[in-house]
Design an enzyme around this catalytic site. Structure first.
Site, PDB file in Angstrom:
ATOM      1  N   ASN A   8       0.847  -1.195   0.000  1.00  0.00           N
ATOM      2  CA  ASN A   8       0.000   0.000   0.000  1.00  0.00           C
ATOM      3  C   ASN A   8       0.884   1.247   0.000  1.00  0.00           C
ATOM      4  O   ASN A   8       1.396   1.641   1.040  1.00  0.00           O
ATOM      5  CB  ASN A   8      -0.905  -0.038   1.254  1.00  0.00           C
ATOM      6  CG  ASN A   8      -1.786   1.178   1.362  1.00  0.00           C
ATOM      7  OD1 ASN A   8      -1.908   1.962   0.409  1.00  0.00           O
ATOM      8  ND2 ASN A   8      -2.405   1.358   2.521  1.00  0.00           N
ATOM      9  N   TRP A   9       1.017   1.851  -1.174  1.00  0.00           N
ATOM     10  CA  TRP A   9       1.896   3.028  -1.282  1.00  0.00           C
ATOM     11  C   TRP A   9       1.248   4.295  -0.724  1.00  0.00           C
ATOM     12  O   TRP A   9       1.911   5.328  -0.620  1.00  0.00           O
ATOM     13  CB  TRP A   9       2.264   3.270  -2.745  1.00  0.00           C
ATOM     14  CG  TRP A   9       3.090   2.183  -3.366  1.00  0.00           C
ATOM     15  CD1 TRP A   9       3.606   1.079  -2.744  1.00  0.00           C
ATOM     16  CD2 TRP A   9       3.512   2.107  -4.730  1.00  0.00           C
ATOM     17  NE1 TRP A   9       4.315   0.329  -3.648  1.00  0.00           N
ATOM     18  CE2 TRP A   9       4.278   0.933  -4.871  1.00  0.00           C
ATOM     19  CE3 TRP A   9       3.314   2.924  -5.848  1.00  0.00           C
ATOM     20  CZ2 TRP A   9       4.839   0.556  -6.095  1.00  0.00           C
ATOM     21  CZ3 TRP A   9       3.873   2.546  -7.057  1.00  0.00           C
ATOM     22  CH2 TRP A   9       4.628   1.378  -7.175  1.00  0.00           C
ATOM     23  N   LYS A  10      -0.037   4.252  -0.455  1.00  0.00           N
ATOM     24  CA  LYS A  10      -0.784   5.434   0.009  1.00  0.00           C
ATOM     25  C   LYS A  10      -0.572   6.597  -0.979  1.00  0.00           C
ATOM     26  O   LYS A  10      -0.421   6.346  -2.164  1.00  0.00           O
ATOM     27  CB  LYS A  10      -0.379   5.784   1.442  1.00  0.00           C
ATOM     28  CG  LYS A  10      -0.416   4.544   2.346  1.00  0.00           C
ATOM     29  CD  LYS A  10      -0.339   4.843   3.799  1.00  0.00           C
ATOM     30  CE  LYS A  10      -0.333   3.517   4.566  1.00  0.00           C
ATOM     31  NZ  LYS A  10      -0.452   3.683   5.992  1.00  0.00           N
ATOM     32  N   HIS A  95     -10.013   0.866   4.719  1.00  0.00           N
ATOM     33  CA  HIS A  95      -8.732   1.146   5.383  1.00  0.00           C
ATOM     34  C   HIS A  95      -8.959   2.168   6.495  1.00  0.00           C
ATOM     35  O   HIS A  95      -9.763   3.091   6.338  1.00  0.00           O
ATOM     36  CB  HIS A  95      -7.721   1.675   4.359  1.00  0.00           C
ATOM     37  CG  HIS A  95      -6.336   1.754   4.931  1.00  0.00           C
ATOM     38  ND1 HIS A  95      -5.933   2.785   5.737  1.00  0.00           N
ATOM     39  CD2 HIS A  95      -5.279   0.910   4.844  1.00  0.00           C
ATOM     40  CE1 HIS A  95      -4.673   2.576   6.118  1.00  0.00           C
ATOM     41  NE2 HIS A  95      -4.255   1.441   5.580  1.00  0.00           N
ATOM     42  N   GLU A 167      -5.735  -4.984  10.688  1.00  0.00           N
ATOM     43  CA  GLU A 167      -4.822  -3.856  10.870  1.00  0.00           C
ATOM     44  C   GLU A 167      -5.283  -3.010  12.051  1.00  0.00           C
ATOM     45  O   GLU A 167      -6.141  -2.126  11.884  1.00  0.00           O
ATOM     46  CB  GLU A 167      -4.846  -2.955   9.635  1.00  0.00           C
ATOM     47  CG  GLU A 167      -4.393  -3.604   8.361  1.00  0.00           C
ATOM     48  CD  GLU A 167      -3.828  -2.545   7.421  1.00  0.00           C
ATOM     49  OE1 GLU A 167      -2.639  -2.610   7.132  1.00  0.00           O
ATOM     50  OE2 GLU A 167      -4.582  -1.640   7.023  1.00  0.00           O
ATOM     51  N   SER A 213       2.786  -1.438  10.636  1.00  0.00           N
ATOM     52  CA  SER A 213       4.200  -1.386  11.037  1.00  0.00           C
ATOM     53  C   SER A 213       4.972  -2.672  10.757  1.00  0.00           C
ATOM     54  O   SER A 213       5.854  -3.055  11.523  1.00  0.00           O
ATOM     55  CB  SER A 213       4.330  -0.998  12.517  1.00  0.00           C
ATOM     56  OG  SER A 213       3.867   0.322  12.711  1.00  0.00           O
TER      57      SER A 213
HETATM   58  P1  PGA Z   1       2.310   0.794   7.660  1.00  0.00           P
HETATM   59  O1  PGA Z   1       0.892   0.907   6.941  1.00  0.00           O
HETATM   60  O2  PGA Z   1       2.935  -0.497   7.194  1.00  0.00           O
HETATM   61  O3  PGA Z   1       3.056   1.994   7.194  1.00  0.00           O
HETATM   62  O4  PGA Z   1       2.055   0.770   9.130  1.00  0.00           O
HETATM   63  C1  PGA Z   1       0.058  -0.222   6.781  1.00  0.00           C
HETATM   64  C2  PGA Z   1      -1.244   0.203   6.168  1.00  0.00           C
HETATM   65  O5  PGA Z   1      -1.669   1.332   6.376  1.00  0.00           O
HETATM   66  O6  PGA Z   1      -1.904  -0.552   5.452  1.00  0.00           O
END
Ligand code: PGA
Length: 261
Positions: A8-10, A95, A167, A213
């Site tokens: 997930n690159w956001k 999400h 998550e 994380s």
């Molecule tokens: P992160 O994000 O690995 O940076 O904690 C995970 C996510 O938001 O799906």
């Protein structure tokens, strides 16, 4: 059992940086076992260019970070599942950043899931508790409610055509994670809720992933869990050292799984 790495690159990276990342992922995945499924979730404007770039490989597929809940109409700025269905295999839904910053509710998530599935795409439903709920000890009830309301009126999904990512909100981007044994228990709870709801055809497999994380140090401890079929990775997916090492570990886990078949 497949192992999934969902990246997930956001809202990060330029198109040029994205193309470079994808080239590196392909290198990391040379000779990867069939069972290892890697999907990138780039920002929406990069979906089609990256899909075209990936046309000659089957080691990486493309997913969408979000879609709107209606197929067409006067919804300025929104993207319908139909519009990305040619390029994408998966769509993330619910999400925690969308629930928090864009007020996404379980009922709009439910509408999205129906539409995603009607367009032959596989939803990746994200669920997980906030810190107050974690401290209150009411996590199971919270997650159960999230799944039941998001999946209202959905039944008989074929194997692997629905994915749940556990998550915890407090773990995303914080450097904190629950202990692996707790993650394994939550994944089992998620599987039991799905079985009780009759969500999958003949109780077929619904992969449950962990996200929040994940990094190159802790990835192995999650990949080894009985009830976890892969990882949803944010920040570490943009760092080539981190993701190179995580892909390697998933690679080994997938090879072990192939031996078990
Ligand atoms: P992160 O994000 O690995 O940076 O904690 C995970 C996510 O938001 O799906």
């Amino acid at each position: 059992m497949n192992i999934y790495l969902l990246l997930n690159w956001k809202m990060n990276s330029t198109l040029i940086e994205s193309a470079h990342l994808v080239e590196k992922y392909i290198e990391f995945l040379l000779d990867a076992p069939e069972l290892l499924k890697v999907t990138i979730f780039p920002p929406a404007p990069y979906i089609f260019p990256l899909y075209e770039k990936l046309a000659n490989t089957n080691s990486v597929t493309v997913g969408a970070q979000n879609v709107f809940e209606e197929p067409f109409g006067a919804y300025t700025g929104e993207i319908s599942p139909i519009m990305i269905s040619e390029a994408c295999s998966y769509v993330m839904v619910g999400h925690s950043e969308r629930r928090t910053y864009f007020n996404e509710t379980n009922s709009s998530i439910n509408k999205k899931i129906h539409l995603i599935m009607n367009n032959s795409l596989t939803p990746v439903l994200c669920v997980g508790e906030d810190l107050d709920t974690y401290n209150s000890g009411q996590v199971d009830e919270f997650i159960e409610l999230q799944i039941k309301s998001a999946c209202d009126n959905i039944k008989n999904i074929p194997a692997n055509r629905f994915i749940v990512a556990y998550e915890p909100t407090w773990a995303i981007g914080s450097g904190l994670t629950p202990p692996p044994e707790i993650i394994n228990e939550r994944a089992l709870l998620i599987k039991n809720v799905i079985t009780d709801m009759g969500l999958m055809t003949d109780n077929a497999s619904c992969p449950v992933l962990y996200g929040g994380s994940v990094n190159s140090i802790n990835a192995k401890s999650f990949l080894e869990l009985d009830n976890i079929a892969g990882l949803l990775i944010g920040q570490a997916s943009l760092d080539l050292n981190q993701i190179g090492s995580i892909i390697n570990q998933a690679f080994r886990q997938a090879k072990n799984n192939s031996k078990l078949i």
